[in-house]
Design an enzyme around this catalytic site. Structure first.
Site, mmCIF file in Angstrom:
data_model
loop_
_atom_site.group_PDB
_atom_site.id
_atom_site.type_symbol
_atom_site.label_atom_id
_atom_site.label_comp_id
_atom_site.label_asym_id
_atom_site.label_seq_id
_atom_site.Cartn_x
_atom_site.Cartn_y
_atom_site.Cartn_z
ATOM 1 N N HIS A 2 0.834 -1.202 0.000
ATOM 2 C CA HIS A 2 0.000 0.000 0.000
ATOM 3 C C HIS A 2 0.870 1.254 0.000
ATOM 4 O O HIS A 2 1.219 1.768 1.058
ATOM 5 C CB HIS A 2 -0.913 -0.005 1.231
ATOM 6 C CG HIS A 2 -1.826 -1.196 1.295
ATOM 7 N ND1 HIS A 2 -1.391 -2.444 1.683
ATOM 8 C CD2 HIS A 2 -3.141 -1.344 1.000
ATOM 9 C CE1 HIS A 2 -2.400 -3.305 1.639
ATOM 10 N NE2 HIS A 2 -3.473 -2.672 1.232
ATOM 11 N N GLY A 53 -4.060 -3.349 11.175
ATOM 12 C CA GLY A 53 -4.428 -3.810 9.841
ATOM 13 C C GLY A 53 -5.946 -3.928 9.774
ATOM 14 O O GLY A 53 -6.583 -3.239 8.979
ATOM 15 N N PRO A 54 -6.532 -4.758 10.627
ATOM 16 C CA PRO A 54 -7.991 -4.734 10.763
ATOM 17 C C PRO A 54 -8.387 -3.330 11.246
ATOM 18 O O PRO A 54 -7.952 -2.897 12.316
ATOM 19 C CB PRO A 54 -8.250 -5.814 11.812
ATOM 20 C CG PRO A 54 -7.061 -6.736 11.722
ATOM 21 C CD PRO A 54 -5.905 -5.819 11.424
ATOM 22 N N GLY A 66 -10.999 4.737 6.655
ATOM 23 C CA GLY A 66 -11.503 3.399 6.968
ATOM 24 C C GLY A 66 -11.686 3.210 8.453
ATOM 25 O O GLY A 66 -12.748 2.765 8.913
ATOM 26 N N HIS A 115 -3.966 3.116 -3.589
ATOM 27 C CA HIS A 115 -4.164 2.656 -2.207
ATOM 28 C C HIS A 115 -3.432 1.346 -1.927
ATOM 29 O O HIS A 115 -2.612 1.284 -1.017
ATOM 30 C CB HIS A 115 -5.658 2.476 -1.908
ATOM 31 C CG HIS A 115 -5.926 1.685 -0.666
ATOM 32 N ND1 HIS A 115 -5.963 2.251 0.578
ATOM 33 C CD2 HIS A 115 -6.134 0.353 -0.462
ATOM 34 C CE1 HIS A 115 -6.179 1.322 1.492
ATOM 35 N NE2 HIS A 115 -6.296 0.164 0.897
ATOM 36 N N GLU A 152 -18.363 -3.476 23.753
ATOM 37 C CA GLU A 152 -17.562 -4.694 23.883
ATOM 38 C C GLU A 152 -16.338 -4.670 22.976
ATOM 39 O O GLU A 152 -15.241 -5.069 23.376
ATOM 40 C CB GLU A 152 -18.413 -5.935 23.559
ATOM 41 C CG GLU A 152 -19.608 -6.160 24.480
ATOM 42 C CD GLU A 152 -20.826 -5.360 24.067
ATOM 43 O OE1 GLU A 152 -20.786 -4.673 23.012
ATOM 44 O OE2 GLU A 152 -21.840 -5.399 24.807
ATOM 45 N N HIS A 197 -22.406 -16.052 32.123
ATOM 46 C CA HIS A 197 -23.666 -16.440 31.465
ATOM 47 C C HIS A 197 -23.320 -17.296 30.248
ATOM 48 O O HIS A 197 -23.664 -16.976 29.117
ATOM 49 C CB HIS A 197 -24.492 -15.205 31.093
ATOM 50 C CG HIS A 197 -24.940 -14.398 32.292
ATOM 51 N ND1 HIS A 197 -24.056 -13.835 33.175
ATOM 52 C CD2 HIS A 197 -26.180 -14.072 32.742
ATOM 53 C CE1 HIS A 197 -24.723 -13.187 34.129
ATOM 54 N NE2 HIS A 197 -26.017 -13.323 33.895
ATOM 55 N N ASP A 256 -33.469 -15.058 29.345
ATOM 56 C CA ASP A 256 -33.094 -14.062 28.335
ATOM 57 C C ASP A 256 -33.161 -14.642 26.926
ATOM 58 O O ASP A 256 -33.248 -13.899 25.940
ATOM 59 C CB ASP A 256 -31.700 -13.478 28.616
ATOM 60 C CG ASP A 256 -31.770 -12.277 29.563
ATOM 61 O OD1 ASP A 256 -32.883 -11.783 29.815
ATOM 62 O OD2 ASP A 256 -30.708 -11.850 30.049
ATOM 63 N N HIS A 297 -29.181 -14.469 23.861
ATOM 64 C CA HIS A 297 -28.201 -14.318 24.939
ATOM 65 C C HIS A 297 -27.492 -15.631 25.299
ATOM 66 O O HIS A 297 -26.597 -15.625 26.140
ATOM 67 C CB HIS A 297 -28.891 -13.735 26.181
ATOM 68 C CG HIS A 297 -29.193 -12.272 26.064
ATOM 69 N ND1 HIS A 297 -29.909 -11.759 25.012
ATOM 70 C CD2 HIS A 297 -28.853 -11.203 26.852
ATOM 71 C CE1 HIS A 297 -30.017 -10.439 25.165
ATOM 72 N NE2 HIS A 297 -29.380 -10.085 26.262
#
Lengths: 798, 798
Positions: B160, B249-250, B291, B397, B545, B596, B604, B608
């Protein structure tokens, strides 16, 4: 002309004159007179403020008020439990247009506005005092909703009473005054869609469906809340309860689903509406809470909604400042308003969501008037409103109130009734939704009949989308390949399939998370779905994998033959796994086009190379994990994916070129696993080589070598484990005979789970470590994903 | 007093006077004279503007300018390739403070400001013209960075080039002028941290590390970019390249990691700094692109950064308007600025990031002056700057430019050199970072020696965190249990462990995604980490999360003995899977407290209830999936998790109460699988019952029943498959003897993968469908996860 349109045309200049309200403008009368020519739209904003605020509770025009609540019931004051050192200041909202503006105050005073002491005209107050009875009935209805929720949670001794108690007013206004639906046909196409993104508050929705007359939620269902086999599960589930559009509970998903529903409406409206017949025309409403607002998926989806200008999406943000861990001040002090304005939304603040019914109505009116932007109505409420000791605290969020507090709440809100009681006048009031809903659908059916007469082809196409019918012979459009066809990456073959299918499937649309040119997902005969070109079918999601999946769930669940596909690199299913799981659970037949499916992508390295992903989806219920090896298997995978409208499919596709193998077939893919080549007889080969996707070629080459040495070798493609599992025992035995324990599998991914296929005496060749950055061929060699490795393993076993 | 502090004290009123700049204020001189008493801070803002802009390129004070670029090189004009109907207007930034303000224009004219024609004083221009040589050298250095990237990508024919070409100026300013680090000890504790969130542009970072003298990136490493075994993989990987802090990267992960790094600094500074000795004191810098900005995780993390007031986090937003699918106008038209202001950030816009070096410097100065908010510096750049035919397009890119365009770019930027050439003057210029870095570390070491003398205990604690040492005997703090201990949910037992451990582990800190009271993760002896209480150890992540996981990765990678834990419901690992995978890949020993963990959560319902999650993590490399059955196994799981500092652990914990079983042990957990009870002899039981977590109790009860009928039954706990796999063959045989094929497993999750354990003749009892909403006991019964089912299966096999 629909109801909202007439409301939309308003004069913003006139804010003082108070004209007489003609009876014909009552909502109820309008609904009943739906087939008559509409009255000329009023042209004064104040007039319209009144018009929309008219209570449909009576046959005569009324002015609603919220004055009957005692001050002790208004639990708006928030305790600041944090030490001052850690207490951030509340965000300020000075730039917002609150609905308790001067203009509205003139005509529609409410409790909150009286508290704010900003009433500037007395004439209207007099008008309000004329009709206290109706307001009392509204409040009775709202309290009915509250206590149905309280009682159901109490009986189950499990659930979330806080949200329904706080959101009952907006729920009431939506289901009783604003939304168009037919309780006896919850699937009526042109209904307004409602999504409870804060799904834990599902008793709100169940109570509303019950009052509105949906057969899916009878009194006995409310009493069976959260019990085995009931239609009222712990979170809203579209596959359990008619009237529930999507499955929510995992936070943030619902608002993204709502974006998908609104996108579907905008797209279908653009394709099918005619100047003389707007046959597709509904709103999408959602309620989301602080939890949804914090989730990244919600920001992604709302950024897209703003970009796409989804003007018929109206989201209520239940701003109650409480989440499970306590006051949101401990983790959530951003200005949601500024953020949404940045995202291109129209933002309105209803300061008193507990009793400011008129403000809620006015906000909806304003939202509908904004045609080019979605609207966020921030409604400040008190969680657990009415509970004297638990309101405005996390303790009312997710537990039953307890008998003592239920009693105290009954006293506080003046509710003498038994559990699950719906007062007769409330029942009677809501009963009109059954005839009205039938009338709405009948009116629309008549409209559709007109449409069909004039626009035969379009009507047929729309009908097929509505009814979930695939055109006869559609599968003939799938491309076919021979071993002589030029080698190609399955991602490119996938694009050939998509472009062939879009010509025969009117409901196919989709796109990529900013990787269209890598995922090869562009539909060449269509342009981009954009704000001003919504009839097009290429969706541009940007780098927003998670909301992409959830938006596609919304599209799929909007109409049975809308077939959304979406794409990214296979490894980035990790970003959208929660949405993919909801596709599977909610039976949304989304097609996931996942390219760059192994170390075969090469230099991008381990962050981009999936390893455990095939196994992770094979373990997930109700989803098809397909890994085609070449052209025919790619076509077969699309055939399966299109046919499975209630089970999503994931296609894992190669970046690298692959040859078309002799023996592969569409029919083989439909069985999940099949013999590609075999030189044995009597179903007793010396060894079985099993591959998937890009490694099937390696298995085939290894078989060639072994056969040259005189071995009887079968090559099996195991393109979809789920489909293979569903075959008869006899078929499975014909492919993988129990007597043949010499089995070698090869797949450029985790060997986890392969023991089931190769057995304890077989050998699974795969990758049980992370990948590496290098040219693909080198990685395959270094990792031992080679023909030589297969041949060596086979020889050891024979 | 550190450099930034002196800069921070400024007079905002004086913006006209232009004082003489004393030589002693040059950055370089300051760095060399680091152990001498600091000069008194200047008190005039204009003076300070100059002070910070002083180029360290020369020994005398200079005024930097960007005037030497020709107009043909300024590729700022963006073609609008979209049809006008789909082209949204560019967002406006009227409310932003751009750095090309009048005040700065007075002293520091740059190319961009000249274009804007707002130069209001000529005196400073004269000053600039005195020192063109230095600017030429800066530009040479920046072009060196550009061509190292271009050449490496060209040689690899993969990569890149676009981002490094556009971001080279900000990269140069950061690594050459602003950041404090020691190239010969990349792990020096008090270094500034840098995160390239847009990880695909890794050649930028490799070029910078190379120029700065890091041994990890020699010329030969640049030439091996993206090749097998090289130290320059396709995305930045902390475990491959010293000097790279985290693995990116991600998209979106890096900025969340940076929030974690900045949190760690703020926390440690609050705990260890003394008024006379600020021993912890560094900045965290990040570069993120369009991004990253679109990803939900970035919004989550930045919302938290704003909430926490991470004033030493400075993020550069590479605003180049291009992503892989083309112009960002097709999917990303929100106002990032408004959003970030809503999130509580200070936002600055550098309009010309291509040549506006002074603007970049001024922005950093401004950012450092804002102590209570993180800063986003939006730097508008041209992707692929310098490439005459590919700049400002997606084609630059992610692909090599190609020989022809490389030549054209060389001509365009006046770069006559061979590939990988670093001009001598550039080399010489950068060479000072080695002695300077050594001096910085030496200075800090001296400071630490002072600290150690005065604050012995704190110094020892800080040292242990820095060096990754666990206190001797820490594991003795783990609680122990007997079968007589009261039954309890493993989530509660987990909290006992956490609260015991935090007393002996100075680096333990963490929290939950708004489920602290459900996940049972609160540290009772500590308060909340908040903006004004950063020494506390309870982190409040809100319902975020994904960023929670990535922030914990940043904390873990900040210092070897920082041990972050984070928590949510096990099913919601789906929301954070990409971050968890990066924990595993980047060897960040985060502890994931996931409660859980099955249908045992009850009402739930299926949204869940995890089903496939255990299997999905067992398939993931380098992570420990632990499912303890009771108190001793929970303690054992924590022992394993704490010891594995380079391998993350996931603890799956029950909502429901479980008894303490005879035979469970910490030692057993350390082996992953072990015999809990056995009435057989000679390693030949009639049947082996295998369970994990809450189902081990069921296996034990079934064994009791079978033993009453005279059977020889072994019960095995398989708490961690990964640890069991690592045991010797002899040990494994002693637990699961090959000769015993009668095996029954029971686990309330997918049976996927269990064939490996139970073999083809065994039986795996589990759940291969989605769950249901009902009380837990009822679901267990309906799904056949019962003692009776185990007994029946065992009898069939014996």
């Amino acid at each position: 002309m629909n109801r909202e349109e007439s409301v939309g045309r308003m004069c913003f200049m006139c804010i003082i004159t108070l004209p007489t309200v003609p009876a014909s403008h009552s909502l109820e009368v309008q609904a009943k007179a739906a087939t008559s020519p509409p009255s000329p739209p009023p042209s004064c904003s104040l007039f319209l403020s009144l018009f929309l605020s008219l209570s449909p509770l009576s046959q005569t025009p009324t002015m609603a008020s919220s004055s009957s609540l005692s001050l002790s019931q208004a639990l708006l004051t928030r305790p600041t439990s944090l030490p001052s050192s850690t207490r951030p200041s509340l965000p300020s909202f000075s730039t917002l247009r609150a609905t308790s503006s001067t203009r509205l105050s003139l005509s529609l005073p409410s409790a909150s506005r009286r508290r704010a002491a900003t009433v500037t005209a007395s004439a209207s107050v007099k008008t309000v005092e004329k009709v206290p009875a109706d307001v009392a009935l509204i409040e009775k209805s709202i309290n009915t909703i509250r206590f149905l929720a309280v009682d159901a949670v109490e009986k189950a001794n499990s659930g979330h009473p806080g949200l329904p108690m706080g959101c009952a007013p907006m729920g009431h206004v939506l289901y009783d005054e604003v939304m168009r639906y037919n309780p006896k046909n919850p699937k009526w196409f042109n209904r307004d869609r409602f999504v409870l993104s804060a799904g834990h508050g599902c008793m709100l929705q169940y109570a509303l469906l019950h009052l509105a007359g949906f057969d899916s939620v009878k009194e006995e269902d409310l009493k069976e809340f959260r019990q085995w086999g009931s239609r009222t599960p712990g979170h809203p589930e579209n596959f359990e309860t008619l009237g529930v559009e999507v499955t929510t509970g995992p936070l943030g998903q619902g608002i993204a689903n709502a974006v998908g529903l609104a996108l579907a409406e905008k797209h279908l409206a653009a394709r099918f509406n005619k100047p003389d017949n707007e046959i597709v025309d509904h709103y999408t409403y959602a309620i989301l809470g602080d939890g949804c607002q914090m989730e990244g998926i919600a920001n992604e989806a709302c950024s897209l909604a703003g970009h796409w200008g989804l003007g018929k999406l109206i989201a209520f943000y239940d701003d109650n400042h409480i989440s499970i861990d306590g006051n949101t001040e401990i983790a959530f002090t951003e200005s949601v308003d500024s953020r949404f304005e940045g995202l291109g939304w129209h933002v309105i603040w209803v300061k008193n969501g507990n009793t400011g019914y008129d403000d809620i109505r006015a906000a909806i009116k304003e939202a509908k008037a904004v045609k080019d932007k979605p609207t966020l109505i921030k409604v400040t409420t008190t969680i657990g409103y009415g509970s004297p000791n638990k309101a405005n605290s996390y303790s009312v969020h997710g537990s039953a109130l307890g008998a003592k507090e239920v009693d105290a709440t009954r006293k506080n809100l003046g509710w003498p009734h038994e559990p699950f009681h719906v007062p007769e006048d409330v029942k009677k009031h809501w009963s009109r939704h059954i005839p009205e809903g039938a009338a709405l659908e009948a009116e629309w059916n008549a409209k559709f009949a007109e449409y069909e007469k004039k626009y035969k082809e379009e009507a047929a196409e729309l009908k097929s989308i509505i009814n979930g019918e695939l055109p006869a012979g559609w599968e003939k459009a799938l491309p076919t390949y021979t071993p002589e066809s030029p080698a190609d990456a399955t991602r490119n073959l996938s694009q050939q399939n998509l472009n062939a299918l879009v010509k025969v499937l009117p409901g196919l649309l989709g796109g990529s998370a900013d990787l269209a040119s890598s995922n090869m997902t562009l539909l060449k005969s269509f342009g981009d779905f954009q704000k001003d070109t919504p009839a097009e079918r290429n969706l541009r999601f940007g780098v927003r994998e998670h909301s992409m999946g959830a938006i596609c769930n919304g599209i799929a669940l909007h109409s049975p033959a809308l077939i959304p596909y979406c794409a990214t690199f296979f490894v980035f299913t990790d970003y959208m796994r929660a949405a993919i799981r909801l596709s599977a659970l909610s039976q949304a037949g989304v097609i996931y086009v996942m390219t760059h499916d192994s170390i075969g992508l090469g230099e991008d390295g381990p962050t981009h190379q999936p390893i455990e992903h095939l196994a992770s989806f094979r373990a997930m219920p109700n989803i098809l994990m397909l890994r085609p090896a070449d052209g025919n298997e790619t076509a077969g995978s699309y055939k399966v994916a299109v046919l499975n409208r209630q089970r999503p499919s994931i296609l894992a596709l190669s970046r690298q070129k692959l040859p078309h193998l002799p023996g592969t077939s569409v029919e083989g893919v439909e069985k999940g696993g099949y013999t590609v080549s075999d030189n044995s007889s009597g179903n007793k080969p010396d060894v079985i080589l099993i591959g998937t996707g890009s490694e099937l070629e390696i298995a085939a080459k290894a078989a060639d070598d072994l056969r040259k040495e005189g071995k009887a070798v079968r090559v099996v493609s195991l393109v979809s484990w789920e489909l293979f599992d569903e075959q008869s025992e006899a078929y499975k035995e014909s492919v993988l005979p129990a007597a043949v324990s010499a089995r070698v599998s090869i797949e450029a991914g985790s060997t986890f789970g392969w023991e089931k296929i190769v057995g304890p005496k077989g050998k699974a060749i795969g990758i049980d470590r992370f990948g590496a950055s290098a040219p693909a061929g080198r990685i395959y060699k270094e990792f031992g994903i080679t023909k030589e490795a297969v041949v060596a393993a086979a020889k050891e076993l024979i």
